[in-house]
Design a protein around this motif. Structure first.
Motif, PDB file in Angstrom:
ATOM      1  N   PRO A  37       0.825  -1.221   0.000  1.00 35.08           N
ATOM      2  CA  PRO A  37       0.000   0.000   0.000  1.00 35.08           C
ATOM      3  C   PRO A  37       0.855   1.266   0.000  1.00 35.08           C
ATOM      4  O   PRO A  37       1.813   1.385   0.770  1.00 35.08           O
ATOM      5  N   SER A  38       0.506   2.189  -0.883  1.00 33.63           N
ATOM      6  CA  SER A  38       1.137   3.511  -0.869  1.00 33.63           C
ATOM      7  C   SER A  38       0.260   4.498  -0.111  1.00 33.63           C
ATOM      8  O   SER A  38       0.699   5.590   0.233  1.00 33.63           O
ATOM      9  N   ASP A  39      -0.979   4.109   0.148  1.00 30.45           N
ATOM     10  CA  ASP A  39      -1.953   4.924   0.866  1.00 30.45           C
ATOM     11  C   ASP A  39      -2.341   4.175   2.148  1.00 30.45           C
ATOM     12  O   ASP A  39      -2.770   3.016   2.078  1.00 30.45           O
ATOM     13  N   GLU A  65       4.953  -8.213   0.028  1.00 27.92           N
ATOM     14  CA  GLU A  65       4.398  -6.963  -0.462  1.00 27.92           C
ATOM     15  C   GLU A  65       5.300  -6.379  -1.554  1.00 27.92           C
ATOM     16  O   GLU A  65       6.490  -6.166  -1.340  1.00 27.92           O
ATOM     17  N   ILE A  66       4.699  -6.127  -2.716  1.00 29.15           N
ATOM     18  CA  ILE A  66       5.427  -5.661  -3.890  1.00 29.15           C
ATOM     19  C   ILE A  66       5.015  -4.222  -4.210  1.00 29.15           C
ATOM     20  O   ILE A  66       3.825  -3.941  -4.357  1.00 29.15           O
ATOM     21  N   PRO A  67       5.963  -3.280  -4.317  1.00 28.67           N
ATOM     22  CA  PRO A  67       5.604  -1.915  -4.741  1.00 28.67           C
ATOM     23  C   PRO A  67       5.001  -1.955  -6.147  1.00 28.67           C
ATOM     24  O   PRO A  67       5.562  -2.569  -7.058  1.00 28.67           O
ATOM     25  N   THR A  68       3.851  -1.319  -6.306  1.00 23.38           N
ATOM     26  CA  THR A  68       3.176  -1.331  -7.607  1.00 23.38           C
ATOM     27  C   THR A  68       2.673   0.066  -7.940  1.00 23.38           C
ATOM     28  O   THR A  68       2.752   0.986  -7.134  1.00 23.38           O
ATOM     29  N   GLY A  69       2.081   0.185  -9.106  1.00 20.88           N
ATOM     30  CA  GLY A  69       1.496   1.452  -9.531  1.00 20.88           C
ATOM     31  C   GLY A  69      -0.019   1.399  -9.458  1.00 20.88           C
ATOM     32  O   GLY A  69      -0.594   0.832  -8.534  1.00 20.88           O
ATOM     33  N   MET A  86      -4.786  -8.583  -6.207  1.00 18.43           N
ATOM     34  CA  MET A  86      -5.012  -7.153  -6.017  1.00 18.43           C
ATOM     35  C   MET A  86      -6.392  -6.997  -5.396  1.00 18.43           C
ATOM     36  O   MET A  86      -7.143  -7.968  -5.256  1.00 18.43           O
ATOM     37  N   TRP A  87      -6.729  -5.787  -4.985  1.00 15.37           N
ATOM     38  CA  TRP A  87      -8.075  -5.520  -4.488  1.00 15.37           C
ATOM     39  C   TRP A  87      -8.623  -4.312  -5.221  1.00 15.37           C
ATOM     40  O   TRP A  87      -7.894  -3.421  -5.643  1.00 15.37           O
ATOM     41  N   ALA A  88      -9.935  -4.325  -5.393  1.00 12.41           N
ATOM     42  CA  ALA A  88     -10.592  -3.234  -6.134  1.00 12.41           C
ATOM     43  C   ALA A  88     -12.091  -3.309  -5.870  1.00 12.41           C
ATOM     44  O   ALA A  88     -12.608  -4.361  -5.484  1.00 12.41           O
ATOM     45  N   PRO A  89     -12.805  -2.180  -6.079  1.00 10.51           N
ATOM     46  CA  PRO A  89     -14.267  -2.237  -5.975  1.00 10.51           C
ATOM     47  C   PRO A  89     -14.845  -3.212  -6.995  1.00 10.51           C
ATOM     48  O   PRO A  89     -14.265  -3.420  -8.071  1.00 10.51           O
ATOM     49  N   LYS A  90     -15.984  -3.799  -6.651  1.00  8.66           N
ATOM     50  CA  LYS A  90     -16.688  -4.690  -7.578  1.00  8.66           C
ATOM     51  C   LYS A  90     -16.954  -3.931  -8.873  1.00  8.66           C
ATOM     52  O   LYS A  90     -17.454  -2.818  -8.863  1.00  8.66           O
ATOM     53  N   ASN A  91     -16.619  -4.589  -9.976  1.00 14.27           N
ATOM     54  CA  ASN A  91     -16.671  -3.926 -11.276  1.00 14.27           C
ATOM     55  C   ASN A  91     -16.862  -5.007 -12.337  1.00 14.27           C
ATOM     56  O   ASN A  91     -16.020  -5.891 -12.487  1.00 14.27           O
ATOM     57  N   ASN A  92     -17.976  -4.955 -13.069  1.00 11.08           N
ATOM     58  CA  ASN A  92     -18.262  -5.987 -14.070  1.00 11.08           C
ATOM     59  C   ASN A  92     -17.174  -6.083 -15.125  1.00 11.08           C
ATOM     60  O   ASN A  92     -16.813  -7.171 -15.577  1.00 11.08           O
TER      61      ASN A  92
END
Length: 274
Positions: A37-39, A65-69, A86-92
């Motif tokens: 996490p960068s945030d 943990e891997i630094p990513t963009g 990775m993690w992200a909001p649910k998105n079709n």
């Protein structure tokens, strides 16, 4: 007799070997490469992954943990095997590219959305009595966001952009309110004041929107095995109570709770999904 003894011994050894192969097929050690996490707002996801490690005792998982963009770069790293998750909001659209581990990570906290408004408009929003009145006002939202899609699907009036300062656009009247998850709304207001000298805005203390938003872990489309391990571990954590306990300790939950516990709070619930 000797032949029978040999046969019994052979069968016993074979059975043990097959059992060992079955155990090895189920349990294995591996590095789980995840975004660093960068945030600080994403630290809860790392804590959840540590919970996955804890609740998958049949596997020896080493969290790396891997630094990513950005999200697009993370997807490319997963495609090449340099990242596992990775993690992200649910998105079709995202679910067409990746395999979603369909266990909600935030228990509706992500979907509780705050309104940043001009201070002069606080009373105007407090007087709203139904969601159609809110829909007639202009919402400022990121153009590429899932939130924009939800608002437009439910006939909200949305002003979206890829560039420009939302702080100055709100202050200048281009739209009436800016939407952001309630757990970070005050942080956004503080940042606007410090970095852009916009001080005539605030988080509305008594109005929230509940959007059909949740977030998932995502793995490579063909990685059913990893998805199953994570799914089982998360369900174990939920059943044990550890999942809820961790959520309630998170910064996000505590920040949202301040607003949710407000007895004067009006919550406009946007149902459905995209």
């Amino acid at each position: 007799m000797k032949g029978n003894n040999f046969l019994m011994l052979f069968l016993r050894v074979t059975s043990v070997a097959m059992l060992c192969l079955l155990i090895a097929a189920k349990a294995f050690a591996f590095d789980l490469k995840v975004p660093k996490p960068s945030d600080p707002a994403h630290n809860h996801k790392i804590a959840l992954l540590k919970l996955v490690v804890q609740h998958a005792p049949e596997h020896n998982i080493n969290l790396v943990e891997i630094p990513t963009g950005n999200r697009r770069y993370q997807i490319s790293l997963i495609d090449t095997g340099d990242l596992d998750l990775m993690w992200a909001p649910k998105n079709n659209e995202l679910e067409q590219q990746m395999r979603a581990v369909q266990v909600a990570l935030d228990q509706d906290v992500l979907g509780v959305t705050g309104l940043i408004v001009r201070k002069s408009d606080v009373g105007r929003f407090s007087a709203l009595s139904n969601i159609n009145q809110l829909k007639s006002l202009k919402a400022g939202v990121q153009k590429a966001s899932v939130t924009r899609r939800i608002l437009e699907a439910h006939n909200f009036t949305a002003v979206s952009t890829l560039r420009g300062s939302f702080a100055h656009m709100l202050d200048g009247g281009r739209f009436d309110y800016y939407l952001t998850p309630i757990f970070k709304a005050q942080t956004v207001v503080d940042r606007w004041a410090a970095q852009e000298n916009i001080e005539d805005v605030m988080v509305h203390p008594d109005v929230l929107i509940k959007l059909p938003l949740t977030s998932y872990f995502y793995v490579r489309k063909d990685n059913q095995r990893l998805a199953s391990i994570i799914t089982d571990a998360l369900h174990n954590a939920i059943e044990s109570g550890d999942f809820e306990a961790l959520l309630k300790q998170s910064h996000e939950y505590k920040a949202a709770e301040v607003y949710l516990n407000n007895q004067n709070q009006t919550i406009f619930d946007v149902t459905g999904s995209i």
